[in-house]
Design a protein around this motif. Structure first.
Motif, PDB file in Angstrom:
ATOM      1  N   ALA A 101       0.846  -1.186   0.000  1.00  0.00           N
ATOM      2  CA  ALA A 101       0.000   0.000   0.000  1.00  0.00           C
ATOM      3  C   ALA A 101       0.885   1.240   0.000  1.00  0.00           C
ATOM      4  O   ALA A 101       2.063   1.182   0.371  1.00  0.00           O
ATOM      5  CB  ALA A 101      -0.922   0.011   1.218  1.00  0.00           C
ATOM      6  N   PRO A 104      -0.973   7.419   2.580  1.00  0.00           N
ATOM      7  CA  PRO A 104      -1.737   8.573   2.080  1.00  0.00           C
ATOM      8  C   PRO A 104      -0.959   9.865   2.279  1.00  0.00           C
ATOM      9  O   PRO A 104      -0.077   9.958   3.140  1.00  0.00           O
ATOM     10  CB  PRO A 104      -3.019   8.552   2.924  1.00  0.00           C
ATOM     11  CG  PRO A 104      -2.679   7.751   4.132  1.00  0.00           C
ATOM     12  CD  PRO A 104      -1.645   6.752   3.714  1.00  0.00           C
ATOM     13  N   ASN A 111      -6.633   7.760   8.175  1.00  0.00           N
ATOM     14  CA  ASN A 111      -6.307   7.612   6.760  1.00  0.00           C
ATOM     15  C   ASN A 111      -5.472   6.365   6.495  1.00  0.00           C
ATOM     16  O   ASN A 111      -5.644   5.685   5.477  1.00  0.00           O
ATOM     17  CB  ASN A 111      -5.557   8.846   6.251  1.00  0.00           C
ATOM     18  CG  ASN A 111      -6.454  10.055   6.080  1.00  0.00           C
ATOM     19  OD1 ASN A 111      -7.679   9.933   6.127  1.00  0.00           O
ATOM     20  ND2 ASN A 111      -5.865  11.215   5.893  1.00  0.00           N
ATOM     21  N   THR A 115      -6.577   3.241   4.083  1.00  0.00           N
ATOM     22  CA  THR A 115      -5.684   2.818   3.004  1.00  0.00           C
ATOM     23  C   THR A 115      -5.394   1.321   3.070  1.00  0.00           C
ATOM     24  O   THR A 115      -5.432   0.610   2.062  1.00  0.00           O
ATOM     25  CB  THR A 115      -4.368   3.613   3.060  1.00  0.00           C
ATOM     26  OG1 THR A 115      -4.646   5.000   2.815  1.00  0.00           O
ATOM     27  CG2 THR A 115      -3.370   3.115   2.032  1.00  0.00           C
TER      28      THR A 115
END
Length: 362
Positions: A101, A104, A111, A115
């Motif tokens: 990932a 962010p 957040n 994510t």
């Protein structure tokens, strides 16, 4: 898994010779798939693999910090490892051994949770309270997806863009999450910035130790065996992948020097340059690269990110010392930030498990 996908994966890949015999338009499909591998790349991949494989028997989560400048190929390297472990579809769950990932742009705790939930395929990633998200995330990691390795890219986003302060709440949450799930973790980010994020949290720093640096290639006329010849070897490997019938002589001294000036030793920039030049060659039904194609590729693809660098495929040979000064000045401007960047640096009396000089001297 979809049967058509399985059949495609089972089909043998065409050889380089077979690719070169295809029509020009069909060869373009293979340009993006070109991956040039080199010793430092392979060593770091092996180190990631060690963290992954040691998870089951190690008492502590096996973690690693991978850093490097823009264009060094950090994300490409990490993604290449993740692709080796695709999702496994069963009758009841979707197992995800490796999850990658991107942090962010505002790395707050909520957040980060959203994510990671999205990376795991949760359709309701943004729903629920913080506590509910956290419970769901742990359930996905431990039970539903059985995650073994987490790769989190763009770690420098843990620095608030407005205040330039490191987001300690987020780094504390990440440290706790790694320990509770016992997942192996690879953090990836810009050199210096990512290191400061880890150094600012002593407990996080203890998990990750010294960073592994994916450094750009160098070109030093006084150390030919260690620098320029290594870069020319890379170009020889790359030329062997070109879907073109005739030689382009990328590793010749003058061409190699111009290619180095174009990319600054950064592999991702080099690949962008060469891929763009190949597209141009195939569009024109040509079977090799020349300065004209490389010059056009530099103007169209690299000039916007290599600001202040004259087109190295035009005119006299570039002066690398002048280019280095320009790069250093640009880097100083980028690094000019506020003074409150970290809380407490890593304790020098707590040595990491391994040192870079030991790893890369093997």
């Amino acid at each position: 898994m979809d049967d058509s996908n399985t059949q495609r994966e089972a089909q043998p890949k065409p050889t380089h010779e077979e690719i070169c015999q295809l029509p020009h338009a069909e060869r373009m499909l293979y340009v993006k798939q070109m991956r040039v591998r080199y010793p430092l790349w392979e060593k770091i991949l092996r180190e990631i693999g060690k963290r992954h494989q040691m998870r089951e028997i190690a008492a502590e989560p096996q973690c690693m910090l991978l850093v490097g400048p823009t264009g060094a190929g950090k994300t490409t390297l990490a993604a290449s490892y993740a692709r080796k472990y695709p999702a496994i579809f069963t009758d009841t769950v979707i197992l995800r051994p490796v999850v990658m990932a991107t942090t962010p742009s505002t790395a707050s705790v909520p957040n980060l949770m959203i994510t990671l939930l999205r990376a795991l395929g949760d359709p309701g990633a943004a729903r629920g309270t913080i506590g509910a998200k956290e419970d769901r995330l742990e359930m996905f990691f431990k039970e539903k997806c059985r995650v073994e390795l987490l790769i989190l890219d763009e770690l420098q986003h843990f620095v608030d863009r407005d205040s330039q302060r490191i987001l300690l709440n987020a780094s504390n949450w990440l440290k706790t999450f790694i320990k509770e799930t016992k997942v192996s973790c690879i953090l990836v980010g810009l050199q210096n910035d990512a290191e400061e994020v880890v150094d600012s949290n002593p407990q996080l720093a203890r998990l990750f130790g010294d960073p592994y640096v994916l450094a750009p290639f160098e070109w030093d006329e006084t150390k030919s065996d260690a620098t320029k010849e290594v870069f020319r070897d890379l170009l020889r490997e790359l030329e062997g992948l070109l879907p073109l019938k005739e030689p382009s002589h990328l590793a010749d001294y003058e061409t190699a020097l111009r290619c180095f000036a174009a990319c600054g030793g950064a592999v991702s920039y080099l690949m962008e340059l060469v891929r763009s030049a190949i597209y141009l060659a195939l569009e024109q039904e040509r079977e090799s690269l020349d300065y004209g194609l490389l010059s056009q590729a530099f103007t169209e693809r690299l000039a916007p990110v290599r600001r202040g660098i004259p087109n190295p495929f035009e005119g006299d040979l570039p002066n690398l010392e002048e280019l280095k000064k320009n790069q250093a000045n640009h880097q100083r401007k980028r690094n000019r930030r506020g003074t409150n960047r970290r809380s407490k640096p890593r304790n020098p009396n707590e040595p990491p498990e391994e040192h870079l000089k030991d790893i890369f001297s093997k």
